[in-house]
Design a protein around this motif. Structure first.
Motif, short mmCIF file in Angstrom:
data_model
loop_
_atom_site.label_atom_id
_atom_site.label_comp_id
_atom_site.label_asym_id
_atom_site.label_seq_id
_atom_site.Cartn_x
_atom_site.Cartn_y
_atom_site.Cartn_z
N PRO A 1 0.82 -1.22 0.00
CA PRO A 1 0.00 0.00 0.00
C PRO A 1 0.86 1.26 0.00
O PRO A 1 2.00 1.24 0.46
CB PRO A 1 -0.79 -0.11 1.31
CG PRO A 1 -0.01 -1.04 2.16
CD PRO A 1 0.82 -1.92 1.27
N LYS A 2 0.28 2.33 -0.52
CA LYS A 2 0.97 3.63 -0.55
C LYS A 2 0.09 4.67 0.13
O LYS A 2 -1.03 4.37 0.52
CB LYS A 2 1.17 4.07 -2.00
CG LYS A 2 2.36 3.48 -2.69
CD LYS A 2 2.54 4.21 -4.02
CE LYS A 2 3.66 3.63 -4.84
NZ LYS A 2 3.78 4.31 -6.14
N SER A 3 0.60 5.89 0.21
CA SER A 3 -0.17 7.05 0.68
C SER A 3 -0.63 6.92 2.12
O SER A 3 -1.70 7.40 2.48
CB SER A 3 -1.39 7.30 -0.23
OG SER A 3 -0.96 7.48 -1.55
N GLU A 4 0.17 6.25 2.96
CA GLU A 4 -0.17 6.18 4.38
C GLU A 4 0.61 7.26 5.13
O GLU A 4 1.82 7.44 4.90
CB GLU A 4 0.17 4.79 4.94
CG GLU A 4 -0.70 3.71 4.31
CD GLU A 4 -0.49 2.33 4.90
OE1 GLU A 4 -1.41 1.51 4.77
OE2 GLU A 4 0.59 2.07 5.49
N GLU A 5 -0.09 7.95 6.03
CA GLU A 5 0.57 9.04 6.76
C GLU A 5 1.58 8.48 7.77
O GLU A 5 1.32 7.51 8.47
CB GLU A 5 -0.47 9.89 7.49
CG GLU A 5 0.17 11.11 8.11
CD GLU A 5 -0.83 11.99 8.86
OE1 GLU A 5 -2.06 11.86 8.63
OE2 GLU A 5 -0.37 12.79 9.69
N ILE A 6 2.74 9.09 7.80
CA ILE A 6 3.81 8.63 8.70
C ILE A 6 3.92 9.60 9.87
O ILE A 6 4.04 10.80 9.68
CB ILE A 6 5.16 8.58 7.93
CG1 ILE A 6 5.02 7.72 6.68
CG2 ILE A 6 6.28 8.05 8.83
CD1 ILE A 6 6.19 7.80 5.72
N SER A 7 3.90 9.05 11.08
CA SER A 7 4.03 9.92 12.27
C SER A 7 5.37 9.67 12.95
O SER A 7 6.03 8.64 12.72
CB SER A 7 2.89 9.66 13.24
OG SER A 7 2.97 8.32 13.69
N GLY A 8 5.77 10.60 13.78
CA GLY A 8 6.97 10.43 14.60
C GLY A 8 8.25 10.85 13.91
O GLY A 8 9.34 10.54 14.38
N LEU A 9 8.12 11.58 12.79
CA LEU A 9 9.33 11.95 12.05
C LEU A 9 10.03 13.18 12.62
O LEU A 9 11.12 13.53 12.18
CB LEU A 9 8.99 12.19 10.58
CG LEU A 9 8.80 10.91 9.78
CD1 LEU A 9 8.22 11.21 8.41
CD2 LEU A 9 10.14 10.18 9.64
N ASP A 10 9.37 13.82 13.59
CA ASP A 10 10.00 15.03 14.14
C ASP A 10 11.01 14.71 15.23
O ASP A 10 11.55 15.61 15.87
CB ASP A 10 8.92 16.02 14.64
CG ASP A 10 7.80 15.31 15.37
OD1 ASP A 10 7.94 14.08 15.58
OD2 ASP A 10 6.80 15.97 15.71
N LEU A 11 11.28 13.42 15.44
CA LEU A 11 12.24 13.09 16.50
C LEU A 11 13.62 13.66 16.18
O LEU A 11 14.03 13.69 15.03
CB LEU A 11 12.31 11.58 16.73
CG LEU A 11 13.35 10.75 15.98
CD1 LEU A 11 13.39 9.35 16.53
CD2 LEU A 11 13.10 10.71 14.50
N THR A 12 14.29 14.12 17.21
CA THR A 12 15.68 14.54 16.99
C THR A 12 16.54 13.80 18.01
O THR A 12 16.44 14.03 19.19
CB THR A 12 15.85 16.06 17.19
OG1 THR A 12 15.13 16.44 18.35
CG2 THR A 12 15.40 16.87 16.00
#
Ligand code: AMP
Ligand code: GLY
Length: 439
Positions: A360-371
């Motif tokens: 599947p494509k077009s799934e929203e990804i969360s948690g990318l703001d981690l530093t």
């Protein structure tokens, strides 16, 4: 008087003396995100554009990587130094076109790219130049190919000659499997014209590693060693993929072996390409199988590996742009040996469940703001939609971490993957583990 009219807008001065370059990185994968990330840190670089780029790259230009004319126009209008990520534009002659237009580009010409674009050409090249590789025969007639595999007493690998998106190689465990592989490529034409001819070569059972060097056509400087994880499932099982994770350096290649590979494979290749009239400028990637301590070339790639590029780049303690520039100018021999961070780096690929088949494509990804210190999340199959990052490919992200040992780099990379979520996230849980057993 308006002086800005006299000075082209794309020439930038730093401290009044240093000319800054714009860079165009061609491609859209994790490798290209890593290249643009590293190049943007150079004090000699003004702006890095990526075409077409992904959800993580900056200054994306909507020109596909096979649109060579469009890329050339953009590079000329923006005075770019161009770096090519994937093999397809190289095989199609992007470097020849740019050279004709006097545009600076790092990568091999179409003729030199035959090392990857024609496996038969590459095998014959290795044979005539005594570069260690598996013995092989070439066929276009399925009947003769089947007679051959029935007549030998060793296992084989059947390979389509042309580019087949990394899928045209079938590793066989029996004569029956070899016959089925011949049918798949030569009769059913599963890989289209890439399978008009096949190579049947001896299967070499050993340990695989990647050795990449940067060449100006005259000499080649080795990059740090690395090891990929090509199969989809843990324990190197399941179908082949583009690569599910990589780490650098690999203990599988110790200093002695690195020296042997450099001399017997890399230097010999660069020298022979030059003397045969196709000087090789670019990243030369040798996929190596090590059997009984001796290296054999399984394949050449004429570019950085993906995902090997990500951990290798994390360990670079030098200005990559300076080396690419010397590569284009033929002055690598005057450059100092590059410095590498002592630390290990591990890249864990987060993929869409179902890859390498459909997913599947077009799934929203969360948690990318981690530093996290020492960790970079390189994007691959992502894009921005309505201000959100969504999945847009099989290999979606490459979570890449440094650590003071291979074990700590593995732990750092895996702990960074935890907070990143989307419904069909899939990853291998054993990236780097095979390296630990060699320490
Ligand atoms: P290639 O695209 O040629 O690198 O092949 C894909 C994969 O097939 C390699 O990464 C190896 O795992 C395997 N392979 C290719 N050639 C051989 C060989 N001669 N012996 C054993 N395995 C091979
Ligand atoms: N990771 C293997 C490749 O780039 O071909």
């Amino acid at each position: 008087m308006n002086f800005s009219k006299l000075i082209p807008w794309n020439i930038y001065l730093k401290k009044g003396v240093v000319l800054l370059m714009n860079i165009l990185v061609v491609g859209s994968g994790g490798r290209e995100h890593a290249l643009s990330w590293k190049l943007s840190q150079s004090p000699k670089v003004n702006k890095v554009f990526t075409a077409p780029g992904n959800g993580g790259t900056q200054n994306n230009i909507s020109i596909e990587s096979d649109d060579i004319d469009g890329l050339a126009d953009f590079a000329r209008n923006n005075d770019c130094f161009t770096v090519v990520g994937p093999e397809a534009p190289l095989a199609a002659g992007i470097v020849d076109k740019f050279n004709k237009m006097n545009l600076k580009i790092f990568g091999p010409t179409k003729k030199a790219a035959q090392l990857e674009s024609s496996k038969i050409w590459a095998k014959n090249f290795m044979k005539r130049n005594e570069i260690p590789t598996a013995r092989f025969e070439v066929f276009d007639d399925p009947k003769k190919a089947k007679e051959f595999v029935s007549s030998i007493n060793y296992n084989v690998v059947v390979k389509a000659d042309g580019l087949a998106a990394g899928k045209g190689v079938i590793v066989c465990n029996s004569t029956d499997e070899a016959i089925a592989a011949i049918d798949t490529i030569l009769v059913k034409k599963t890989f289209g014209d890439a399978g008009n001819q096949i190579i049947i070569e001896e299967r070499i059972d050993g340990i695989e590693a990647s050795f990449i060097a940067l060449s100006d056509g005259n000499i080649a400087i080795p990059m740090a060693s690395s090891q990929d994880h090509k199969r989809i499932f843990d324990g190197d099982t399941g179908p082949n993929t583009g690569g599910m994770g990589a780490y650098s350096p690999t203990p599988v290649i110790n200093n002695t072996l690195a020296k042997t590979i450099q001399e017997k494979i890399i230097d010999k290749t660069i020298n022979a390409m030059k003397s045969e009239g196709f000087p090789f400028q670019g990243f030369l990637y040798a996929g190596i199988m090590i059997r009984d301590g001796q290296p054999y070339v399984l394949e050449y790639n004429v570019r950085m590996g993906d995902p090997e590029c990500q951990p290798i780049i994390m360990r670079m303690d030098f200005d990559l742009y300076e080396y690419l520039k010397a590569g284009v100018e033929g002055t690598l021999s005057s450059m100092p040996a590059p410095n590498w961070k002592e630390q290990s780096a591990v890249c864990v690929v987060l993929a869409s469940d179902g890859y390498p088949d459909s997913y599947p494509k077009s799934e929203e990804i969360s948690g990318l703001d981690l530093t996290l210190e020492n960790t970079i999340v390189f994007h691959a199959g992502t894009k921005i939609h309505d201000g959100k990052i969504i999945s847009n490919g099989g290999r979606v992200l490459g979570v890449t971490a440094l650590g003071n040992s291979l074990q700590s780099a593995i732990s750092n990379a895996y702990s960074a993957t935890e907070g990143i979520q989307w419904p069909h996230k899939y990853f291998r849980t054993d990236i780097g583990k095979k390296g630990l057993s060699y320490l």
